[in-house]
Design a protein around this motif. Structure first.
Motif, PDB file in Angstrom:
ATOM      1  N   GLY A  79       0.793  -1.228   0.000  1.00 50.77           N
ATOM      2  CA  GLY A  79       0.000   0.000   0.000  1.00 50.77           C
ATOM      3  C   GLY A  79       0.817   1.264   0.000  1.00 50.77           C
ATOM      4  N   THR A  80       1.961   1.266  -0.650  1.00 52.53           N
ATOM      5  CA  THR A  80       2.835   2.436  -0.648  1.00 52.53           C
ATOM      6  C   THR A  80       2.820   3.145  -1.995  1.00 52.53           C
ATOM      7  OG1 THR A  80       4.743   1.162  -1.389  1.00 52.53           O
ATOM      8  CG2 THR A  80       4.379   1.291   0.992  1.00 52.53           C
ATOM      9  N   GLN A  81       3.401   4.335  -1.995  1.00 53.90           N
ATOM     10  CA  GLN A  81       3.502   5.111  -3.226  1.00 53.90           C
ATOM     11  C   GLN A  81       4.403   4.398  -4.238  1.00 53.90           C
ATOM     12  OE1 GLN A  81       1.803   8.097  -3.754  1.00 53.90           O
ATOM     13  NE2 GLN A  81       2.465   7.829  -5.867  1.00 53.90           N
ATOM     14  N   GLU A  82       5.410   3.702  -3.748  1.00 58.88           N
ATOM     15  CA  GLU A  82       6.306   2.971  -4.636  1.00 58.88           C
ATOM     16  C   GLU A  82       5.546   1.881  -5.378  1.00 58.88           C
ATOM     17  OE1 GLU A  82      10.530   0.458  -4.574  1.00 58.88           O
ATOM     18  OE2 GLU A  82       9.538   1.001  -2.695  1.00 58.88           O
ATOM     19  N   TYR A  83       4.673   1.181  -4.647  1.00 59.75           N
ATOM     20  CA  TYR A  83       3.860   0.133  -5.283  1.00 59.75           C
ATOM     21  C   TYR A  83       2.945   0.757  -6.343  1.00 59.75           C
ATOM     22  CZ  TYR A  83       0.674  -3.834  -5.834  1.00 59.75           C
ATOM     23  OH  TYR A  83      -0.070  -4.858  -6.360  1.00 59.75           O
ATOM     24  N   LEU A  95      -4.684   4.667  -5.011  1.00 57.15           N
ATOM     25  CA  LEU A  95      -4.520   6.117  -5.123  1.00 57.15           C
ATOM     26  C   LEU A  95      -5.459   6.841  -4.158  1.00 57.15           C
ATOM     27  CD1 LEU A  95      -3.184   8.462  -6.703  1.00 57.15           C
ATOM     28  CD2 LEU A  95      -5.085   8.320  -8.317  1.00 57.15           C
ATOM     29  N   LYS A  96      -6.695   6.379  -4.093  1.00 57.44           N
ATOM     30  CA  LYS A  96      -7.677   6.965  -3.178  1.00 57.44           C
ATOM     31  C   LYS A  96      -7.213   6.832  -1.730  1.00 57.44           C
ATOM     32  CE  LYS A  96     -11.851   8.295  -1.731  1.00 57.44           C
ATOM     33  NZ  LYS A  96     -12.327   9.682  -1.843  1.00 57.44           N
ATOM     34  N   THR A  97      -6.721   5.654  -1.365  1.00 61.62           N
ATOM     35  CA  THR A  97      -6.252   5.413   0.010  1.00 61.62           C
ATOM     36  C   THR A  97      -5.069   6.318   0.359  1.00 61.62           C
ATOM     37  OG1 THR A  97      -6.946   3.094  -0.113  1.00 61.62           O
ATOM     38  CG2 THR A  97      -5.340   3.659   1.579  1.00 61.62           C
ATOM     39  N   LEU A  98      -4.108   6.407  -0.541  1.00 62.15           N
ATOM     40  CA  LEU A  98      -2.929   7.242  -0.295  1.00 62.15           C
ATOM     41  C   LEU A  98      -3.308   8.716  -0.220  1.00 62.15           C
ATOM     42  CD1 LEU A  98      -0.335   5.504  -2.662  1.00 62.15           C
ATOM     43  CD2 LEU A  98      -0.402   5.417  -0.161  1.00 62.15           C
ATOM     44  N   ASN A  99      -4.224   9.164  -1.082  1.00 67.18           N
ATOM     45  CA  ASN A  99      -4.657  10.565  -1.057  1.00 67.18           C
ATOM     46  C   ASN A  99      -5.347  10.915   0.260  1.00 67.18           C
ATOM     47  OD1 ASN A  99      -5.505  11.336  -4.563  1.00 67.18           O
ATOM     48  ND2 ASN A  99      -3.577  10.839  -3.559  1.00 67.18           N
ATOM     49  N   TYR A 125      -5.256  15.593  -2.725  1.00 71.11           N
ATOM     50  CA  TYR A 125      -6.114  14.875  -3.668  1.00 71.11           C
ATOM     51  C   TYR A 125      -5.768  15.184  -5.117  1.00 71.11           C
ATOM     52  CZ  TYR A 125      -8.773  13.887   0.530  1.00 71.11           C
ATOM     53  OH  TYR A 125      -9.139  13.469   1.790  1.00 71.11           O
ATOM     54  N   THR A 126      -6.179  14.256  -5.978  1.00 70.97           N
ATOM     55  CA  THR A 126      -5.882  14.385  -7.407  1.00 70.97           C
ATOM     56  C   THR A 126      -6.990  13.704  -8.200  1.00 70.97           C
ATOM     57  OG1 THR A 126      -4.197  13.993  -9.098  1.00 70.97           O
ATOM     58  CG2 THR A 126      -4.427  12.303  -7.420  1.00 70.97           C
ATOM     59  N   GLU A 127      -6.673  13.252  -9.425  1.00 74.26           N
ATOM     60  CA  GLU A 127      -7.663  12.563 -10.270  1.00 74.26           C
ATOM     61  C   GLU A 127      -7.363  11.066 -10.300  1.00 74.26           C
ATOM     62  OE1 GLU A 127      -7.498  16.407 -10.669  1.00 74.26           O
ATOM     63  OE2 GLU A 127      -5.930  15.368 -11.787  1.00 74.26           O
ATOM     64  N   TYR A 128      -8.429  10.294 -10.465  1.00 81.23           N
ATOM     65  CA  TYR A 128      -8.247   8.866 -10.710  1.00 81.23           C
ATOM     66  C   TYR A 128      -7.619   8.701 -12.093  1.00 81.23           C
ATOM     67  CZ  TYR A 128     -11.386   7.855  -6.791  1.00 81.23           C
ATOM     68  OH  TYR A 128     -11.942   7.760  -5.542  1.00 81.23           O
ATOM     69  N   LEU A 129      -6.900   7.598 -12.262  1.00 76.78           N
ATOM     70  CA  LEU A 129      -6.351   7.299 -13.577  1.00 76.78           C
ATOM     71  C   LEU A 129      -7.505   7.067 -14.550  1.00 76.78           C
ATOM     72  CD1 LEU A 129      -3.506   4.791 -12.625  1.00 76.78           C
ATOM     73  CD2 LEU A 129      -3.401   7.264 -12.828  1.00 76.78           C
ATOM     74  N   GLN A 130      -7.456   7.753 -15.676  1.00 80.77           N
ATOM     75  CA  GLN A 130      -8.559   7.722 -16.637  1.00 80.77           C
ATOM     76  C   GLN A 130      -8.350   6.623 -17.672  1.00 80.77           C
ATOM     77  OE1 GLN A 130     -10.902  10.342 -16.351  1.00 80.77           O
ATOM     78  NE2 GLN A 130     -12.107  10.160 -18.200  1.00 80.77           N
TER      79      GLN A 130
END
Length: 462
Positions: free
Chosen positions: A63-67, A254-258, A264-269
């Motif tokens: 569950g990391t940014q690297e993953y 991405l949602k969990t890390l944000n 916050y940002t956008e989901y991958l489209q």
């Protein structure tokens, strides 16, 4: 000496960083000399490598940014792989259509050749019949001349009662001789015509046989191409299903890390068709207002030249300096970019995380060319959500037009066609559309309003 050692250490670190960066960042271009098969093999290898890395990280730090970054790399490779297969499928479909057209053309050519052969056969029969008639007449004439002989012909002339009868008989003999000569010439021409028809018939027959062979080969190619295309389409469907699953996993992480960071940002489209549709809408709006601006400028210039005197040099210089674009932060209460341009693959702007309802302002003066809500059939927001696009009246130092886009707003305060000043409130921030949480997604596009012309907003902000 110490300085030299320090420089060497720094150089080693720099080179090592560059090496690791080149290995970690997905390759965005492939040499033109590399074949499609080689590129596919290279992508397949990279996908295997990222899958191996993901397996290692899943055991240690799933569950990391690297993953997430590694998973995003895999998605990039899968996207490229899908593009390659999609291109192959498109090319195969095109070739199949061309083969179908070629088959139809060959069949048509065979029909035409058969029709020509039938026509030539009729002409040949007619020529043979005519030749037979002419030949029979010629034989009768020759036989009659042979039976009568030269003595009879001479006697026929000499036994004339007077000169007038002699001349009359001589003219008759001359005419008969001329008729025989014409008949011989006619027979010779008919023989040539028959031979020519035979040659043409032979050529058409050969063409017909060649067309039949070509048609058989084309049909064989067509039959072989269809199963191959079907296999590629199955492969493409499987890859799309795989990448859809990867998108789901990446967006959940991405949602969990944000939520942990509050940035916050956008989901991958995963919807290229939607992005293409939006791109066309924005480009159409930009073109419409560019035309309106040109018409207004032309009218103003004409009117000004007729009613006013030329401005002084000082005023001209001031006006020129003030016409250069100078952006301000779109969310005055948040001047820190929380997700940078290309912070992850496909991120086309800069994100400013801020509470819902924060004031969003025009980064520079200009005309609102889009103020719209992107809504799904069920009423939910999609993509940019409630968004605004401004075409700025000021340009870059190099004279390029600039467009800014403000997305995921909770409300819009301006309308299409409205002129806004720099720093004027245009919206309230939110999390509508493809958003992981409350923030403003800010894009800068130049020199056109095209999605491909998105540039790093940080280069234009204070």
């Amino acid at each position: 000496m110490k300085l030299n050692c320090l420089l060497k250490k720094q150089l080693c670190v720099l080179l090592a960083s560059l090496f690791l960066f080149s290995c970690a960042v997905p390759t965005t271009s492939v040499s033109a000399s590399v074949s499609a098969e080689e590129e596919k093999a290279a992508l397949e290898q990279r996908i295997k490598e990222t899958e191996g890395r993901l397996a290692e990280l899943k055991e240690k730090s799933a569950g990391t940014q690297e993953y997430l970054n590694t998973l995003n790399d895999k998605i990039v490779y899968l996207e490229k792989q899908i593009d390659l297969v999609s291109n192959e499928v498109s090319n195969d479909k095109k070739q199949i259509e061309e083969l179908k057209i070629k088959t139809a053309e060959t069949e048509k050519a065979i029909e035409n050749a058969q029709r020509d052969i039938s026509s030539l056969s009729v002409q040949l029969d007619e020529a043979n019949e005519k030749f037979s008639e002419s030949y029979q007449q010629y034989c009768k004439r020759v036989r009659a001349m042979y039976v009568s002989g030269e003595t009879s012909l001479l006697a026929f002339l000499l036994t004339s009662s007077d000169i007038s009868a002699f001349l009359t008989r001589f003219e008759m003999v001359k005419r008969v001789s001329q008729s025989d000569s014409d008949l011989l010439s006619s027979i010779d021409g008919e023989i040539e015509e028959i031979n020519s028809s035979k040659e043409e018939l032979t050529r058409k027959t050969q063409e017909l046989e060649a067309s039949r062979v070509s048609l058989a080969e084309t049909k064989k190619e067509l039959e072989a191409a269809v199963p191959a295309l079907e296999e590629k389409q199955k492969s493409l469907s499987a890859k799309r299903a795989e990448i859809s699953s990867e998108y789901d996993e990446a967006n959940a992480l991405l949602k969990t890390l944000n939520e942990k960071t509050g940035n916050y940002t956008e989901y991958l489209q995963n919807d290229k068709e939607l992005m293409q549709e939006l791109d066309e809408e924005i480009l159409a709006a930009a073109k419409e207002y560019e035309n309106k601006t040109q018409e207004t400028t032309t009218q103003a210039t004409t009117s000004s030249s007729q009613t006013t005197k030329p401005a002084s040099t000082t005023k001209s210089t001031t006006a020129s300096a003030s016409s250069i674009l100078s952006l301000t932060y779109p969310v005055p209460s948040q001047t820190t970019i929380t997700c940078a341009f290309h912070g992850y693959s496909g991120h086309s702007g800069a994100d400013f995380s801020c509470p819902t309802g924060s004031t969003v302002v025009a980064a520079e003066s200009g005309t609102v060319i889009i103020s719209s809500d992107l809504v799904n059939a069920d009423g939910t927001y999609r993509s940019y959500g409630r968004y605004i696009v401004i075409m700025h009246d000021k340009k870059t130092a190099s004279g390029q037009t600039v467009y800014t886009l403000y997305a995921h707003n909770s409300s819009r305060l301006v309308s299409e066609g409205q002129y806004v000043s720099k720093g004027q409130a245009i919206a309230k921030s939110g999390s509508t559309g493809n958003s992981t949480g409350p923030h403003l997604h800010f894009e800068v596009r130049t020199p056109t309003a095209r999605y491909a012309d998105c540039v790093d907003p940080a280069e234009y902000l204070p």
